[in-house]
Design an enzyme around this catalytic site. Sequence first.
Site, PDB file in Angstrom:
ATOM      1  N   GLY A  29       0.970  -1.037   0.119  1.00  0.00           N
ATOM      2  CA  GLY A  29      -0.078   0.135  -0.008  1.00  0.00           C
ATOM      3  C   GLY A  29       0.883   1.103  -0.003  1.00  0.00           C
ATOM      4  CG  ASP A  85      -2.517   8.917  13.777  1.00  0.00           C
ATOM      5  OD1 ASP A  85      -3.849   9.169  13.896  1.00  0.00           O
ATOM      6  OD2 ASP A  85      -1.888   8.567  12.740  1.00  0.00           O
TER       7      ASP A  85
END
Length: 826
Positions: free
Chosen positions: A516, A634
């Site tokens: 990805g 995050d």
Amino acid sequence: MAMASTLYFFAILLFYYLNLFSVNANSYREFLQMGQSVRTSDTVVSYGGNYKLGFFTRDRDNSTKYYVGIWFKKVPNDKVVWVANRDYAFQTSSAFLTIQPDGNIAIRDGQMMYLVTNVPNSSYSTYATLLDSGNLVLLNNSNKRILWQSFNNPTDTLLPGMTIGHTDTGYNLSLTSWTSADDPATGPYTLQFNFGSVSLTVNKGSNVLWIDGNSNLSIQTVFNRAVLEQNIYKDYFSLPIYSNSRFVLDVSGDLKYEGWSEKSKRWLSIQSSKCGTNNSCGVFSICNPRDHDPCQCLEGFEPFDTDSWGKGDRSAGCVRLKNLSCNTTDGFVRFFSVELPPNHANLMLNSQAQCNHTCSTNCSCLAFAYDLFAVNCMLWNEEVLTLKNISTDNQDADKNKPIYFLKVAASDILTTSNVTNAANRHGNRKRNLILIVILTSFLILLILLGLFVYRTRKQSKKGDDLLNFEVGMSMKVNKDSDKGTKVKRKEVKLPLFSFVSVSAATNNFADTNKLGEGGFGPVYKGKLLNGDEVAVKRLSKRSGQGWEELRNEALLIAKLQHNNLVRLLGCCIERDEKMLIYEFMANTSLDCFLFDAEKREMLDWGTRVRIIEGIAQGLLYLHQYSRFRIIHRDLKASNILLDTNMNPKISDFGMARIFSENVLQANTNRIVGTYGYMSPEYAMEGVFSIKSDVFSFGVLLLEIISGKKNTGFYQTNSFDLLGYAWDLWTNNSGVDLIDSKLDDISNKHLVTKYVNIGLLCVQQSPEDRPTMSDVVSMIGNDTASLPSPKPPAFQNVRGTESSSLSGSTRENISVNVVTNSIVEAR
């Protein structure tokens, strides 16, 4: 036509031999082409300068014999790690190594020839290259396919990336000792790997002289740790390609485990098989492999059977000279750089002082050790099995090892209080001499230090960064651009991968290997020579993130060690390439399962609970038990990676920040993160703390239970998952939040407990939210009553999945390591 073909063949052959003897260069860089030769005065050097290939001699009986070998270049006269013709020496200096017209590597001397390789004759050309791992490889010149490699023909040394045992290519590999220190011919000792018992053995013929004992995985010897750290595929053993260590089978049959010391520029003996395993010297003893007689009783002990001990039978071990009084007058003797016996109990305690107190107040406790990195107190309540001295003369390596504290009678403390272990006594005189040299050279050192500081300050930032990667990355004292805190300098040793090895592992970064792409750049799946699967995070030249972001993430995560944090294996800084190499997670990320209608069924209730517990443990480590307090900033489903057994590992530390112990929160003028997981004080005011991570964890917990995204649409008074969960909770229907795919829950009250914990974590005010220590305690206690939560954050905010916050970023794609997070330099 036949005549023309014959003439053409002889012309090629003539050109080959003319070119062979006309090469005047005495050194080749990495490659050996057909028609070139390596004479007895020539060498081939690997790309990174780690290894050399050439001729070497061993004088014996007034005759000189020439062998072709590979040795470590950075140490003068270092051990030869591989020999091409160990059983067939050449007698004159006119011998040379070459690639013949049939494509094979051979050693020639007049009419004498020794084939190093035996690749079937074919029409294609070949070339050889010496890799920086010490592997000599013969390749097809047209398609670069490996035809032969020295790693499949080992001698007496196991290097990182080499294998022992049965490989996929059909080889059954083992190490074989030299006949003597001067004769590399095949000796009587072999090192083999037994897959059935998962153990290494040293054999002499059919006799097993030593076994590493790894069939009992609780025995944590240095050898066993090496076995556990490497990866065993099918039925072979290999050291990790990124490790700075090697195994050497000595001419005496002693298996030595050596580690490279960058500080002293030499190989250090970490352990040897002389001490064996399985309590080799008996209880309450210590084994020092460097001594002629390695077994000694610990201080305050004597042999149980003096006659048997003197005859070499140490199985009965040692006994105390003076009994313990079982009160506070008993004390402890410290042992540094010893391998800890396996028969211990474990307690999760916050400090060494607590561990000391626990053992001191327990009459049955005989010894303790505290592992700072694992936050683990180890207690020995039974007999103490043989300690093993593993001192490396490398203080940087030794100081991180847990100290072993042995309980002794008060009278023994007076005589042994300064005792560490037998090996430490030998080092006292050396340390005193070093101290004298340091004192007498103090003025010179100050001058040199001043010059060094002056030159360092004039270096460019990029040059300084590259140097840090080459000699071991370091966290500099720096000030956060947004009212952050200063962080003390801390050395971080990070293995370096060559670009050639990473390119080969990813099939030259083929699209089929691409997992990805995120804001950092593409991520590729790779497979190293030893079979390890890795994820390669490659900085894109067009990336909005850059060198500082890569450096910050690498510096931070390289120092973190926890089962629930993704492991950074190394980096590659070469040819304008900047890459991080991580362990590969076979099941990608949590969001790929949690938010997929079909895959979600694979997450049963037990698996979800295990994932929640693992994430909580990882965050607790970051907030409380790592060397620095770390705020992830995050935390989300796409940043939770899953291994083969669906165990969670927190990843992507590009946005993480380090706090000192006395700082609780910080401000930033640039809001970065992922919508739906950010706490209100961070999203609205730029204030972040450990409670920001707690909020993100609460969102993630509710998502795991429900199988729904926080930013989805819910037909209630609120448009997000938090509001939906709150509506159910206030109507005493919290159990209805459970994912409809789950039908295996026997105790519905557990669902209510987890919903309660999740809502406590997402409360509006940071002061109302629990710490991760509280969360872990609540998760582990099924009977304690939990406080009632206040309404969650953002209840007055209306939004949909397309909503965004100023300065925030949306997640693009979940890959093995990377998400599209904006990274902020610390």
